[in-house]
Design an enzyme around this catalytic site. Structure first.
Site, PDB file in Angstrom:
ATOM      1  N   LYS A 195      -7.400  81.594  63.907  1.00 16.29           N
ATOM      2  CA  LYS A 195      -8.454  82.272  64.659  1.00 16.29           C
ATOM      3  C   LYS A 195      -8.994  81.563  65.809  1.00 16.29           C
ATOM      4  O   LYS A 195     -10.201  81.712  66.130  1.00 16.29           O
ATOM      5  CB  LYS A 195      -9.448  82.452  63.458  1.00 16.29           C
ATOM      6  N   ASP A 230     -13.045  81.660  52.307  1.00 14.39           N
ATOM      7  CA  ASP A 230     -13.970  82.640  52.274  1.00 14.39           C
ATOM      8  C   ASP A 230     -13.607  83.913  51.267  1.00 14.39           C
ATOM      9  O   ASP A 230     -14.339  84.511  50.758  1.00 14.39           O
ATOM     10  CB  ASP A 230     -14.250  83.290  53.701  1.00 14.39           C
TER      11      ASP A 230
END
Length: 364
Positions: A195, A230
């Site tokens: 990311k 997450d």
């Protein structure tokens, strides 16, 4: 395990093509270049096609990779990371809890007061902090110092009724949404960044240790008691509200999935079987790739020019960080070959990731 990937690959064609088609309709309704622009768009749509038969092929290929990843370390593009989480919330939990969620271009600090099954979430407070781009590619100390300072400021806002007693250390749950090789429930070594992050010195390091050192440097007395991805955090939150939840999928800045596996069905697990009989698996499915995935020329060019060419292929096809860039590349070709915006190509359209957040609407 199940064919959890069936619907995910459809996101690229649906989102990107719909957006581009809408722009074409408004911008070129009466243009002489309409046919050429339509041809570019139709070609892209066909290359992104995801009929049910193709989705089944993708799902079957992912299932094979899942089994291989559970069998041995390095046996698959899917890490299938053992999380050491063998029990999920029941809703009976009580007390004050802190959490830190680092998983994209922003991170969150959270304080929640749980009141058990009767009162559930009594109070919840959080702050979201943007990460300056230079910290995403700088030093490990700089990134974790920035995070620790934001956490300390948030802790300082505790209301009078929520203060911890002087002899009790605050405990923190750390959600770290990058590939980590978990070594215990509260430690894990970074495998690689994704990311848009690229801090080489942090790779291979225990991320809890890095955060702990940063907290010690500023005098913040807090202990990390759990390290999770997450996706596992999302799974835990889902189970807190519904005892039938067994899997979670993230579609935000990046993408990932986690699910509850039977512990005895994990050949690479060599420890004692947990009493629950279950183990949460962090798939890290963003790194999945298969010949059945609909990869266009735009996806190939994006991958080649990315920070991690050849990696995170599935993530680059369907997640928020990359979909806007795919749209930009399609629009650029239409502007260049079909005079989509007139005689000149807009300067902003020449900037990579200028549309980075167009589809990044979900929390990361």
């Amino acid at each position: 395990m199940g064919k959890v990937a069936v619907g995910a690959a459809a996101v690229c064609a649906a989102a990107v093509c719909a957006a581009a088609a809408l722009v074409v309709h408004h911008r070129m309704k009466s243009s002489g270049k309409w046919a050429q622009a339509q041809s570019i768009l139709k070609d892209f749509e066909e290359k992104c096609g995801t009929p049910i038969s193709k989705l089944k092929q993708v799902a079957d290929a992912m299932t094979v990779e899942m089994h291989a990843g559970l069998a041995s370390e390095g046996g698959s593009k899917l890490k299938m990371i053992i999380s050491y989480v063998d029990n999920l919330p029941t809703g009976d939990e009580k007390g004050l809890f802190y959490a830190l969620d680092l998983g994209g271009t922003n991170f969150r600090v959270l304080r929640v007061h749980l009141g058990g099954k009767e009162h559930r979430v009594v109070k919840q407070e959080f702050e979201e902090v943007s990460i300056p781009p230079h910290l995403m590619t700088g030093s490990s100390d700089a990134l974790f110092d920035y995070i620790a300072e934001a956490l300390a400021k948030f802790v300082a806002t505790e209301s009078e009724g929520l203060h911890f007693s002087p002899d009790r250390q605050r405990e923190l749950g750390f959600t770290f949404s990058f590939p980590v090789r978990q070594t215990s429930i509260s430690s894990g070594n970074l495998i690689k960044w994704t990311k848009g992050f690229s801090i080489e010195e942090a790779v291979g390091q225990d991320v809890v240790g890095e955060l702990t050192k940063a907290m010690e440097r500023i005098g913040l007395d807090m202990r990390v008691t759990a390290l999770v991805n997450d996706t596992i955090g999302t799974l835990a939150g889902g189970r807190y509200n519904n005892p039938d939840v067994v899997a979670a999928v993230i579609l935000g800045t990046g993408t990932n999935a986690a699910y509850v596996e039977r512990a005895h069905a994990i050949p690479k697990w060599h420890g004692l079987l947990p009493k629950s009989g279950d183990m949460v698996i962090n798939m890290e499915w963003g790194n999945f790739r298969s010949s059945h995935l609909p990869i266009s020329e735009y996806d190939q060019a994006l991958d080649t020019e990315s920070l991690n060419p050849g990696e995170q292929i599935f993530e680059k096809l369907i997640s928020g960080m990359y979909l806007g860039e795919v749209v930009r590349r399609v629009l650029y070709k239409m502007a260049d070959e079909a005079a989509f915006f007139g005689d000149t190509i807009p300067e902003k359209l020449k900037i990579p990731f200028i549309l980075r957040y167009v589809f990044n609407m979900l929390p990361s």
